[in-house]
Design a protein around this motif. Structure first.
Motif, PDB file in Angstrom:
ATOM      1  N   ALA A  16      28.979   3.565 -49.141  1.00 22.68           N
ATOM      2  CA  ALA A  16      28.832   2.349 -48.340  1.00 22.68           C
ATOM      3  C   ALA A  16      30.021   2.119 -47.425  1.00 22.68           C
ATOM      4  CB  ALA A  16      28.651   1.142 -49.264  1.00 22.68           C
ATOM      5  N   VAL A  17      31.027   2.982 -47.468  1.00 28.73           N
ATOM      6  CA  VAL A  17      32.257   2.774 -46.696  1.00 28.73           C
ATOM      7  C   VAL A  17      32.018   2.747 -45.188  1.00 28.73           C
ATOM      8  CG1 VAL A  17      34.517   3.765 -46.134  1.00 28.73           C
ATOM      9  CG2 VAL A  17      33.771   3.642 -48.519  1.00 28.73           C
ATOM     10  N   PRO A  18      31.240   3.690 -44.601  1.00 28.98           N
ATOM     11  CA  PRO A  18      31.049   3.622 -43.139  1.00 28.98           C
ATOM     12  C   PRO A  18      30.481   2.295 -42.668  1.00 28.98           C
ATOM     13  CG  PRO A  18      30.346   5.750 -43.979  1.00 28.98           C
ATOM     14  CD  PRO A  18      30.615   4.896 -45.176  1.00 28.98           C
ATOM     15  N   MET A  19      29.454   1.791 -43.336  1.00 37.20           N
ATOM     16  CA  MET A  19      28.886   0.500 -42.953  1.00 37.20           C
ATOM     17  C   MET A  19      29.929  -0.610 -43.052  1.00 37.20           C
ATOM     18  SD  MET A  19      25.671  -1.587 -44.678  1.00 37.20           S
ATOM     19  CE  MET A  19      26.628  -2.031 -46.158  1.00 37.20           C
ATOM     20  N   ALA A  20      30.656  -0.645 -44.155  1.00 38.73           N
ATOM     21  CA  ALA A  20      31.653  -1.699 -44.366  1.00 38.73           C
ATOM     22  C   ALA A  20      32.799  -1.583 -43.365  1.00 38.73           C
ATOM     23  CB  ALA A  20      32.183  -1.625 -45.797  1.00 38.73           C
ATOM     24  N   ALA A  21      33.215  -0.364 -43.060  1.00 42.75           N
ATOM     25  CA  ALA A  21      34.325  -0.166 -42.129  1.00 42.75           C
ATOM     26  C   ALA A  21      33.969  -0.632 -40.727  1.00 42.75           C
ATOM     27  CB  ALA A  21      34.738   1.306 -42.110  1.00 42.75           C
ATOM     28  N   VAL A  22      32.749  -0.341 -40.289  1.00 47.12           N
ATOM     29  CA  VAL A  22      32.338  -0.759 -38.942  1.00 47.12           C
ATOM     30  C   VAL A  22      32.193  -2.277 -38.880  1.00 47.12           C
ATOM     31  CG1 VAL A  22      30.548  -0.554 -37.183  1.00 47.12           C
ATOM     32  CG2 VAL A  22      31.254   1.465 -38.459  1.00 47.12           C
ATOM     33  N   ILE A  23      31.662  -2.888 -39.927  1.00 43.45           N
ATOM     34  CA  ILE A  23      31.561  -4.355 -39.961  1.00 43.45           C
ATOM     35  C   ILE A  23      32.947  -4.987 -39.874  1.00 43.45           C
ATOM     36  CG2 ILE A  23      30.985  -6.315 -41.453  1.00 43.45           C
ATOM     37  CD1 ILE A  23      28.567  -4.691 -42.441  1.00 43.45           C
ATOM     38  N   THR A  24      33.911  -4.443 -40.611  1.00 46.78           N
ATOM     39  CA  THR A  24      35.272  -4.977 -40.592  1.00 46.78           C
ATOM     40  C   THR A  24      35.917  -4.810 -39.222  1.00 46.78           C
ATOM     41  OG1 THR A  24      35.492  -4.401 -42.934  1.00 46.78           O
ATOM     42  CG2 THR A  24      37.515  -4.898 -41.736  1.00 46.78           C
ATOM     43  N   LEU A  25      35.733  -3.646 -38.616  1.00 48.17           N
ATOM     44  CA  LEU A  25      36.267  -3.414 -37.272  1.00 48.17           C
ATOM     45  C   LEU A  25      35.686  -4.417 -36.276  1.00 48.17           C
ATOM     46  CD1 LEU A  25      37.810  -1.688 -35.183  1.00 48.17           C
ATOM     47  CD2 LEU A  25      35.786  -0.208 -35.064  1.00 48.17           C
ATOM     48  N   CYS A  26      34.388  -4.632 -36.349  1.00 48.07           N
ATOM     49  CA  CYS A  26      33.746  -5.596 -35.448  1.00 48.07           C
ATOM     50  C   CYS A  26      34.271  -7.008 -35.687  1.00 48.07           C
ATOM     51  CB  CYS A  26      32.230  -5.559 -35.640  1.00 48.07           C
ATOM     52  SG  CYS A  26      31.455  -4.030 -35.052  1.00 48.07           S
TER      53      CYS A  26
ATOM     54  N   VAL B  16      30.380  -8.313 -30.098  1.00 48.00           N
ATOM     55  CA  VAL B  16      31.040  -7.502 -31.123  1.00 48.00           C
ATOM     56  C   VAL B  16      30.644  -7.988 -32.520  1.00 48.00           C
ATOM     57  CG1 VAL B  16      33.273  -6.814 -32.074  1.00 48.00           C
ATOM     58  CG2 VAL B  16      32.943  -6.864 -29.609  1.00 48.00           C
ATOM     59  N   ALA B  17      30.523  -9.306 -32.673  1.00 52.96           N
ATOM     60  CA  ALA B  17      30.032  -9.828 -33.957  1.00 52.96           C
ATOM     61  C   ALA B  17      28.613  -9.343 -34.220  1.00 52.96           C
ATOM     62  CB  ALA B  17      30.093 -11.351 -33.958  1.00 52.96           C
ATOM     63  N   MET B  18      27.760  -9.375 -33.179  1.00 49.95           N
ATOM     64  CA  MET B  18      26.393  -8.876 -33.322  1.00 49.95           C
ATOM     65  C   MET B  18      26.387  -7.388 -33.672  1.00 49.95           C
ATOM     66  SD  MET B  18      23.325  -8.759 -30.490  1.00 49.95           S
ATOM     67  CE  MET B  18      23.353 -10.527 -30.229  1.00 49.95           C
TER      68      MET B  18
ATOM     69  N   TRP C 119      36.596 -16.153 -38.145  1.00 56.52           N
ATOM     70  CA  TRP C 119      37.497 -15.682 -39.197  1.00 56.52           C
ATOM     71  C   TRP C 119      36.761 -15.441 -40.518  1.00 56.52           C
ATOM     72  CZ3 TRP C 119      42.356 -13.933 -39.117  1.00 56.52           C
ATOM     73  CH2 TRP C 119      43.123 -14.168 -37.969  1.00 56.52           C
ATOM     74  N   VAL C 120      35.730 -16.219 -40.773  1.00 50.81           N
ATOM     75  CA  VAL C 120      34.934 -16.006 -41.992  1.00 50.81           C
ATOM     76  C   VAL C 120      34.277 -14.632 -41.948  1.00 50.81           C
ATOM     77  CG1 VAL C 120      32.981 -16.872 -43.350  1.00 50.81           C
ATOM     78  CG2 VAL C 120      34.535 -18.489 -42.211  1.00 50.81           C
ATOM     79  N   PHE C 121      33.742 -14.278 -40.784  1.00 53.61           N
ATOM     80  CA  PHE C 121      33.115 -12.966 -40.625  1.00 53.61           C
ATOM     81  C   PHE C 121      34.126 -11.848 -40.857  1.00 53.61           C
ATOM     82  CE2 PHE C 121      31.640  -9.618 -37.506  1.00 53.61           C
ATOM     83  CZ  PHE C 121      30.608  -9.144 -38.301  1.00 53.61           C
ATOM     84  N   PHE C 122      35.287 -11.963 -40.254  1.00 55.83           N
ATOM     85  CA  PHE C 122      36.300 -10.917 -40.384  1.00 55.83           C
ATOM     86  C   PHE C 122      36.786 -10.762 -41.825  1.00 55.83           C
ATOM     87  CE2 PHE C 122      41.007  -9.932 -39.922  1.00 55.83           C
ATOM     88  CZ  PHE C 122      40.818  -8.556 -39.903  1.00 55.83           C
ATOM     89  N   LEU C 123      37.131 -11.862 -42.473  1.00 60.92           N
ATOM     90  CA  LEU C 123      37.686 -11.778 -43.824  1.00 60.92           C
ATOM     91  C   LEU C 123      36.651 -11.300 -44.841  1.00 60.92           C
ATOM     92  CD1 LEU C 123      39.899 -15.011 -43.841  1.00 60.92           C
ATOM     93  CD2 LEU C 123      40.634 -12.617 -43.588  1.00 60.92           C
ATOM     94  N   SER C 124      35.399 -11.698 -44.674  1.00 63.01           N
ATOM     95  CA  SER C 124      34.369 -11.189 -45.584  1.00 63.01           C
ATOM     96  C   SER C 124      34.168  -9.689 -45.368  1.00 63.01           C
ATOM     97  CB  SER C 124      33.054 -11.948 -45.388  1.00 63.01           C
ATOM     98  OG  SER C 124      32.599 -11.858 -44.046  1.00 63.01           O
ATOM     99  N   GLY C 125      34.331  -9.222 -44.123  1.00 62.50           N
ATOM    100  CA  GLY C 125      34.270  -7.774 -43.867  1.00 62.50           C
ATOM    101  C   GLY C 125      35.397  -7.035 -44.564  1.00 62.50           C
ATOM    102  N   VAL C 126      36.593  -7.613 -44.554  1.00 62.50           N
ATOM    103  CA  VAL C 126      37.732  -6.980 -45.242  1.00 62.50           C
ATOM    104  C   VAL C 126      37.452  -6.852 -46.734  1.00 62.50           C
ATOM    105  CG1 VAL C 126      40.158  -7.288 -45.869  1.00 62.50           C
ATOM    106  CG2 VAL C 126      39.417  -7.734 -43.517  1.00 62.50           C
ATOM    107  N   VAL C 127      36.920  -7.914 -47.339  1.00 64.07           N
ATOM    108  CA  VAL C 127      36.577  -7.864 -48.769  1.00 64.07           C
ATOM    109  C   VAL C 127      35.500  -6.815 -49.022  1.00 64.07           C
ATOM    110  CG1 VAL C 127      35.603  -9.175 -50.692  1.00 64.07           C
ATOM    111  CG2 VAL C 127      37.260 -10.250 -49.152  1.00 64.07           C
TER     112      VAL C 127
END
Length: 391
Positions: A363-373, A217-219, A280-288
């Protein structure tokens, strides 16, 4: 593990990143050449992910039954021929089909290189080797878009696939000459007819599934970035195609640096410990990143900072997830590697397709999918800690 084997495994593992990243700058050019749009060209990327997901399931049992070398050589030859087919594609449908076949060849190296590492290393050493492979593999995302942009500008998009064919032919020659068979003659060879049963048993292994999917999922978040960044960088913010590689390469450099830091962190604690924290670093950076994308900044640079952190964190997450998933697989390392890779790329194919489906000119779709992952990877990593036997 000696340097020659490490470089061969890195080159085999780089087939996937090269086949993906090399042609990313050509998306707008391919859309014009085939009289379509970038969203339809992205289907060639989704087809590649689908081929990776399907093909890996075949290579795993073959690697456990016939050894590592013969399936590898077959995959390299198939990748070479399919790359030539991509270069000669007269239309988008042909290109999509050739990309699917190209993936069927390229996934051999991705599956079997992990099995070779498992053959030669214990779990902790495996995590360190996977981190070193990230260094070799990480050069591909840095160099490939740069070289792809130059080739596109000078020779046209076909030259990208001709170069892929040449690269795979050279790797095949090195493989034939220098990679020994690593599956021990004293180890029982698993029969092909039992492959479905082995996959079923692996699917019931909660630790294997949790760790494998946490990495997968991270990948998938990384592939959402790969699928969405050509539009965001080139079309939305006007970055020239020949400069796209510099931005893409800077994120890849962060990935490489984090992978090498991970190899040193493993001196103090095991791969499971670091997996459950760095995710957690991956998730929080996705939220930002998502918050900034929703603000629709007039310039690109605000998006680049959290994007860099997110991609860099994967340099720690992916090798640790692979090491934890493969730690207890022993004689079925090939099948375990194949199933893990297949599950990961099924998720990746879905993530890259979702970016196209959600396309809204921002850029929202890309950012949203990264955050979901990132959120899903965090939950899976936490669950893996509840059932883990690898600290």
């Amino acid at each position: 593990m000696n340097l020659r084997i490490l470089l061969i495994l890195g080159a085999l593992s780089a087939f996937g990143p090269l086949a993906i990243d090399f042609y990313l700058p050509s998306f707008p050019t391919l859309a014009r050449a085939f009289a379509t749009d970038v969203e339809h060209v992205q289907l060639s990327l989704a087809a590649y992910f689908a081929g990776l997901a399907i093909g890996q399931l075949a290579y795993g049992p073959m690697a456990d039954r016939y050894g590592r070398r013969r399936p590898l050589l077959f995959g390299v030859v198939l990748f070479t021929l399919a790359s030539l087919g991509c270069a000669l594609a007269p239309n988008l449908e042909w290109l999509i089909a050739a990309r699917f076949v190209q993936a069927l060849g390229g996934c051999a190296g991705m599956v079997i290189s992990r099995a070779v590492v498992r053959d030669l290393c214990d779990p902790l050493a495996s995590a360190k080797v996977f981190s070193q492979l990230m260094l070799v593999m990480g050069l591909a995302p840095i160099l490939a878009p740069l070289a792809g942009g130059v080739l596109l500008d000078v020779f046209g998009w076909q030259s990208i696939f001709f170069c892929l064919a040449l690269f795979s032919a050279l790797v095949g020659a090195g493989l034939a000459a220098w990679l020994p068979e690593t599956l021990s003659d004293t180890q029982p060879r698993a029969p092909l007819r039992g492959s479905l049963g082995r996959y079923a048993a692996l699917l019931r292994d909660r630790e294997f599934i949790a760790c494998g999917l946490a990495g997968g999922v991270a990948m998938a978040g990384m592939f959402a970035y790969i699928a969405g960044s050509p539009f965001v960088f080139i079309e939305l913010y006007g970055v020239p195609a020949e400069h796209y590689g510099w931005l893409f390469g800077s994120n890849a450099a962060g990935f490489i640096l984090a992978a090498q830091v991970n190899a040193r962190l493993l001196r103090y604690r095991g791969p499971g410990f670091w997996l459950r924290r760095i995710v957690w670093v991956f998730f929080l950076s996705g939220v930002v990143l998502l918050g900034l994308a929703l603000a629709r900044p007039a310039q690109l640079w605000p998006l680049l900072i959290p994007l860099f952190i997110a991609i860099a964190s994967l340099g720690c997450i992916l090798p640790n997830a692979s090491a934890c998933a493969m730690a207890h697989q022993g004689a079925q390392a090939g099948s375990a590697s194949a199933l893990m890779g297949s599950l990961q790329f099924c998720v990746a194919a879905g993530a890259s397709s979702l970016v196209g489906v959600l396309h809204d000119g921002s850029a929202v779709p890309m950012a949203a999918v990264i955050t979901l992952c990132g959120g899903l990877a965090t939950l899976l990593a936490w669950y893996s800690g509840q059932v883990s036997r690898t600290a």
